[in-house]
Motif scaffolding. Structure first.
Motif, PDB file in Angstrom:
ATOM      1  N   PHE A  37      31.453 -36.664  28.528  1.00 49.36           N
ATOM      2  CA  PHE A  37      30.954 -36.699  27.159  1.00 49.36           C
ATOM      3  C   PHE A  37      30.288 -38.058  26.956  1.00 49.36           C
ATOM      4  O   PHE A  37      30.960 -39.065  26.760  1.00 49.36           O
ATOM      5  CB  PHE A  37      32.107 -36.477  26.181  1.00 49.36           C
ATOM      6  CG  PHE A  37      32.882 -35.213  26.469  1.00 49.36           C
ATOM      7  CD1 PHE A  37      32.462 -34.003  25.958  1.00 49.36           C
ATOM      8  CD2 PHE A  37      34.007 -35.242  27.279  1.00 49.36           C
ATOM      9  CE1 PHE A  37      33.160 -32.833  26.238  1.00 49.36           C
ATOM     10  CE2 PHE A  37      34.713 -34.081  27.565  1.00 49.36           C
ATOM     11  CZ  PHE A  37      34.291 -32.867  27.048  1.00 49.36           C
ATOM     12  N   GLU A  38      28.973 -38.080  27.050  1.00 45.08           N
ATOM     13  CA  GLU A  38      28.225 -39.326  27.018  1.00 45.08           C
ATOM     14  C   GLU A  38      28.220 -39.925  25.610  1.00 45.08           C
ATOM     15  O   GLU A  38      28.455 -39.214  24.629  1.00 45.08           O
ATOM     16  CB  GLU A  38      26.792 -39.072  27.489  1.00 45.08           C
ATOM     17  CG  GLU A  38      26.720 -38.606  28.924  1.00 45.08           C
ATOM     18  CD  GLU A  38      25.332 -38.135  29.332  1.00 45.08           C
ATOM     19  OE1 GLU A  38      24.420 -38.061  28.482  1.00 45.08           O
ATOM     20  OE2 GLU A  38      25.171 -37.822  30.529  1.00 45.08           O
ATOM     21  N   PRO A  39      27.927 -41.234  25.507  1.00 46.95           N
ATOM     22  CA  PRO A  39      27.809 -41.838  24.177  1.00 46.95           C
ATOM     23  C   PRO A  39      26.844 -41.025  23.311  1.00 46.95           C
ATOM     24  O   PRO A  39      25.792 -40.583  23.781  1.00 46.95           O
ATOM     25  CB  PRO A  39      27.255 -43.236  24.476  1.00 46.95           C
ATOM     26  CG  PRO A  39      27.753 -43.534  25.855  1.00 46.95           C
ATOM     27  CD  PRO A  39      27.706 -42.211  26.579  1.00 46.95           C
ATOM     28  N   GLY A  40      27.226 -40.792  22.069  1.00 48.45           N
ATOM     29  CA  GLY A  40      26.420 -39.979  21.159  1.00 48.45           C
ATOM     30  C   GLY A  40      26.811 -38.515  21.142  1.00 48.45           C
ATOM     31  O   GLY A  40      26.350 -37.757  20.291  1.00 48.45           O
ATOM     32  N   TRP A  41      27.688 -38.081  22.100  1.00 47.99           N
ATOM     33  CA  TRP A  41      28.114 -36.681  22.135  1.00 47.99           C
ATOM     34  C   TRP A  41      28.973 -36.348  20.921  1.00 47.99           C
ATOM     35  O   TRP A  41      29.821 -37.131  20.501  1.00 47.99           O
ATOM     36  CB  TRP A  41      28.919 -36.387  23.400  1.00 47.99           C
ATOM     37  CG  TRP A  41      29.440 -34.986  23.448  1.00 47.99           C
ATOM     38  CD1 TRP A  41      28.793 -33.892  23.938  1.00 47.99           C
ATOM     39  CD2 TRP A  41      30.702 -34.508  22.984  1.00 47.99           C
ATOM     40  NE1 TRP A  41      29.574 -32.765  23.807  1.00 47.99           N
ATOM     41  CE2 TRP A  41      30.761 -33.127  23.213  1.00 47.99           C
ATOM     42  CE3 TRP A  41      31.799 -35.127  22.375  1.00 47.99           C
ATOM     43  CZ2 TRP A  41      31.850 -32.345  22.879  1.00 47.99           C
ATOM     44  CZ3 TRP A  41      32.899 -34.354  22.031  1.00 47.99           C
ATOM     45  CH2 TRP A  41      32.916 -32.983  22.288  1.00 47.99           C
ATOM     46  N   ARG A  42      28.712 -35.185  20.353  1.00 45.87           N
ATOM     47  CA  ARG A  42      29.533 -34.637  19.269  1.00 45.87           C
ATOM     48  C   ARG A  42      29.547 -33.127  19.445  1.00 45.87           C
ATOM     49  O   ARG A  42      28.492 -32.508  19.627  1.00 45.87           O
ATOM     50  CB  ARG A  42      28.967 -35.030  17.907  1.00 45.87           C
ATOM     51  CG  ARG A  42      29.857 -34.597  16.756  1.00 45.87           C
ATOM     52  CD  ARG A  42      29.302 -35.071  15.409  1.00 45.87           C
ATOM     53  NE  ARG A  42      30.263 -34.786  14.377  1.00 45.87           N
ATOM     54  CZ  ARG A  42      30.977 -35.707  13.728  1.00 45.87           C
ATOM     55  NH1 ARG A  42      30.821 -36.984  14.010  1.00 45.87           N
ATOM     56  NH2 ARG A  42      31.838 -35.352  12.801  1.00 45.87           N
ATOM     57  N   TRP A  43      30.745 -32.531  19.379  1.00 48.42           N
ATOM     58  CA  TRP A  43      30.856 -31.093  19.593  1.00 48.42           C
ATOM     59  C   TRP A  43      29.921 -30.326  18.662  1.00 48.42           C
ATOM     60  O   TRP A  43      29.209 -29.413  19.101  1.00 48.42           O
ATOM     61  CB  TRP A  43      32.305 -30.609  19.397  1.00 48.42           C
ATOM     62  CG  TRP A  43      32.435 -29.160  19.723  1.00 48.42           C
ATOM     63  CD1 TRP A  43      32.725 -28.623  20.938  1.00 48.42           C
ATOM     64  CD2 TRP A  43      32.188 -28.048  18.850  1.00 48.42           C
ATOM     65  NE1 TRP A  43      32.681 -27.246  20.874  1.00 48.42           N
ATOM     66  CE2 TRP A  43      32.357 -26.873  19.599  1.00 48.42           C
ATOM     67  CE3 TRP A  43      31.845 -27.939  17.504  1.00 48.42           C
ATOM     68  CZ2 TRP A  43      32.196 -25.602  19.050  1.00 48.42           C
ATOM     69  CZ3 TRP A  43      31.679 -26.680  16.951  1.00 48.42           C
ATOM     70  CH2 TRP A  43      31.860 -25.529  17.728  1.00 48.42           C
ATOM     71  N   SER A  44      29.919 -30.676  17.374  1.00 53.11           N
ATOM     72  CA  SER A  44      29.133 -29.916  16.399  1.00 53.11           C
ATOM     73  C   SER A  44      27.626 -30.004  16.643  1.00 53.11           C
ATOM     74  O   SER A  44      26.877 -29.142  16.175  1.00 53.11           O
ATOM     75  CB  SER A  44      29.481 -30.335  14.968  1.00 53.11           C
ATOM     76  OG  SER A  44      29.375 -31.726  14.811  1.00 53.11           O
ATOM     77  N   ASP A  45      27.169 -31.010  17.386  1.00 54.65           N
ATOM     78  CA  ASP A  45      25.749 -31.121  17.728  1.00 54.65           C
ATOM     79  C   ASP A  45      25.442 -30.589  19.127  1.00 54.65           C
ATOM     80  O   ASP A  45      24.399 -29.979  19.338  1.00 54.65           O
ATOM     81  CB  ASP A  45      25.301 -32.584  17.671  1.00 54.65           C
ATOM     82  CG  ASP A  45      25.372 -33.181  16.277  1.00 54.65           C
ATOM     83  OD1 ASP A  45      25.231 -32.424  15.294  1.00 54.65           O
ATOM     84  OD2 ASP A  45      25.590 -34.400  16.176  1.00 54.65           O
ATOM     85  N   ASP A  46      26.346 -30.836  20.073  1.00 57.71           N
ATOM     86  CA  ASP A  46      26.043 -30.598  21.480  1.00 57.71           C
ATOM     87  C   ASP A  46      26.639 -29.323  22.074  1.00 57.71           C
ATOM     88  O   ASP A  46      26.170 -28.851  23.102  1.00 57.71           O
ATOM     89  CB  ASP A  46      26.500 -31.799  22.314  1.00 57.71           C
ATOM     90  CG  ASP A  46      25.684 -33.043  21.995  1.00 57.71           C
ATOM     91  OD1 ASP A  46      24.446 -32.959  22.099  1.00 57.71           O
ATOM     92  OD2 ASP A  46      26.269 -34.078  21.638  1.00 57.71           O
ATOM     93  N   VAL A  47      27.689 -28.780  21.456  1.00 55.04           N
ATOM     94  CA  VAL A  47      28.312 -27.562  22.000  1.00 55.04           C
ATOM     95  C   VAL A  47      28.264 -26.407  20.997  1.00 55.04           C
ATOM     96  O   VAL A  47      28.113 -25.256  21.389  1.00 55.04           O
ATOM     97  CB  VAL A  47      29.769 -27.831  22.457  1.00 55.04           C
ATOM     98  CG1 VAL A  47      30.373 -26.578  23.086  1.00 55.04           C
ATOM     99  CG2 VAL A  47      29.817 -28.985  23.446  1.00 55.04           C
ATOM    100  N   LYS A  48      28.332 -26.702  19.707  1.00 55.79           N
ATOM    101  CA  LYS A  48      28.291 -25.640  18.689  1.00 55.79           C
ATOM    102  C   LYS A  48      27.097 -24.697  18.880  1.00 55.79           C
ATOM    103  O   LYS A  48      27.273 -23.481  18.782  1.00 55.79           O
ATOM    104  CB  LYS A  48      28.271 -26.259  17.290  1.00 55.79           C
ATOM    105  CG  LYS A  48      28.218 -25.240  16.178  1.00 55.79           C
ATOM    106  CD  LYS A  48      28.236 -25.912  14.811  1.00 55.79           C
ATOM    107  CE  LYS A  48      28.194 -24.874  13.700  1.00 55.79           C
ATOM    108  NZ  LYS A  48      28.324 -25.506  12.383  1.00 55.79           N
ATOM    109  N   PRO A  49      25.887 -25.209  19.185  1.00 54.90           N
ATOM    110  CA  PRO A  49      24.769 -24.279  19.400  1.00 54.90           C
ATOM    111  C   PRO A  49      24.990 -23.339  20.588  1.00 54.90           C
ATOM    112  O   PRO A  49      24.432 -22.248  20.628  1.00 54.90           O
ATOM    113  CB  PRO A  49      23.574 -25.205  19.659  1.00 54.90           C
ATOM    114  CG  PRO A  49      23.954 -26.520  19.067  1.00 54.90           C
ATOM    115  CD  PRO A  49      25.444 -26.617  19.236  1.00 54.90           C
ATOM    116  N   ILE A  50      25.810 -23.757  21.547  1.00 54.68           N
ATOM    117  CA  ILE A  50      26.111 -22.927  22.714  1.00 54.68           C
ATOM    118  C   ILE A  50      27.234 -21.945  22.388  1.00 54.68           C
ATOM    119  O   ILE A  50      27.152 -20.757  22.692  1.00 54.68           O
ATOM    120  CB  ILE A  50      26.521 -23.810  23.910  1.00 54.68           C
ATOM    121  CG1 ILE A  50      25.370 -24.747  24.304  1.00 54.68           C
ATOM    122  CG2 ILE A  50      26.959 -22.953  25.107  1.00 54.68           C
ATOM    123  CD1 ILE A  50      25.773 -25.883  25.229  1.00 54.68           C
ATOM    124  N   ALA A  51      28.290 -22.455  21.736  1.00 52.31           N
ATOM    125  CA  ALA A  51      29.476 -21.641  21.452  1.00 52.31           C
ATOM    126  C   ALA A  51      29.246 -20.641  20.325  1.00 52.31           C
ATOM    127  O   ALA A  51      29.815 -19.550  20.325  1.00 52.31           O
ATOM    128  CB  ALA A  51      30.651 -22.551  21.098  1.00 52.31           C
TER     129      ALA A  51
END
Length: 117
Positions: A37-51
């Motif tokens: 999980f790189e700096p700037g990672w947030r679930w709601s920005d980076d995984v929510k669109p996938i999930a």
């Protein structure tokens, strides 16, 4: 049957929208992921669109190897985790990397994580 696979050569790499990926090894009925999980990672920005869910619905169990992360559960309480912390995180949360270092987590609750719905 006994088997092995090095996490450096995972069976699968699941990229996040931005800011990292999870490497996945599955042996028989056991799945292990190494999330970067790189700096700037947030679930709601980076995984929510996938999930495709409002919050993360995966039950995570694992250990933080490096970096820091904050997990905010749907009921509002937060948990900060860092190196050496062993975690058992219920479904229903958002999370984000804290600071300028990638947060690296070994996670046994990863079989369905970051896979398109």
């Amino acid at each position: 049957m006994s088997d092995k696979q090095n996490i450096a050569s995972p069976h699968e790499r699941r990229p996040f929208k931005d800011h990292g990926h999870v490497d996945v090894v599955t042996l028989g009925g056991f799945t292990l992921g190494r999330g970067v999980f790189e700096p700037g990672w947030r679930w709601s920005d980076d995984v929510k669109p996938i999930a495709g869910t409002d919050s993360c619905q995966v039950h995570h169990t694992g250990m933080v190897l490096s970096g820091q992360m904050t997990v905010r559960f749907d009921d509002g309480h937060e948990l900060n985790v860092g190196p050496g912390d062993v975690v058992d995180l219920d479904p229903g949360h958002d999370a984000w990397t804290v600071g300028d270092e990638a947060c690296v987590v070994l996670d046994t609750g990863i079989a369905a994580y970051a896979k398109p719905a």
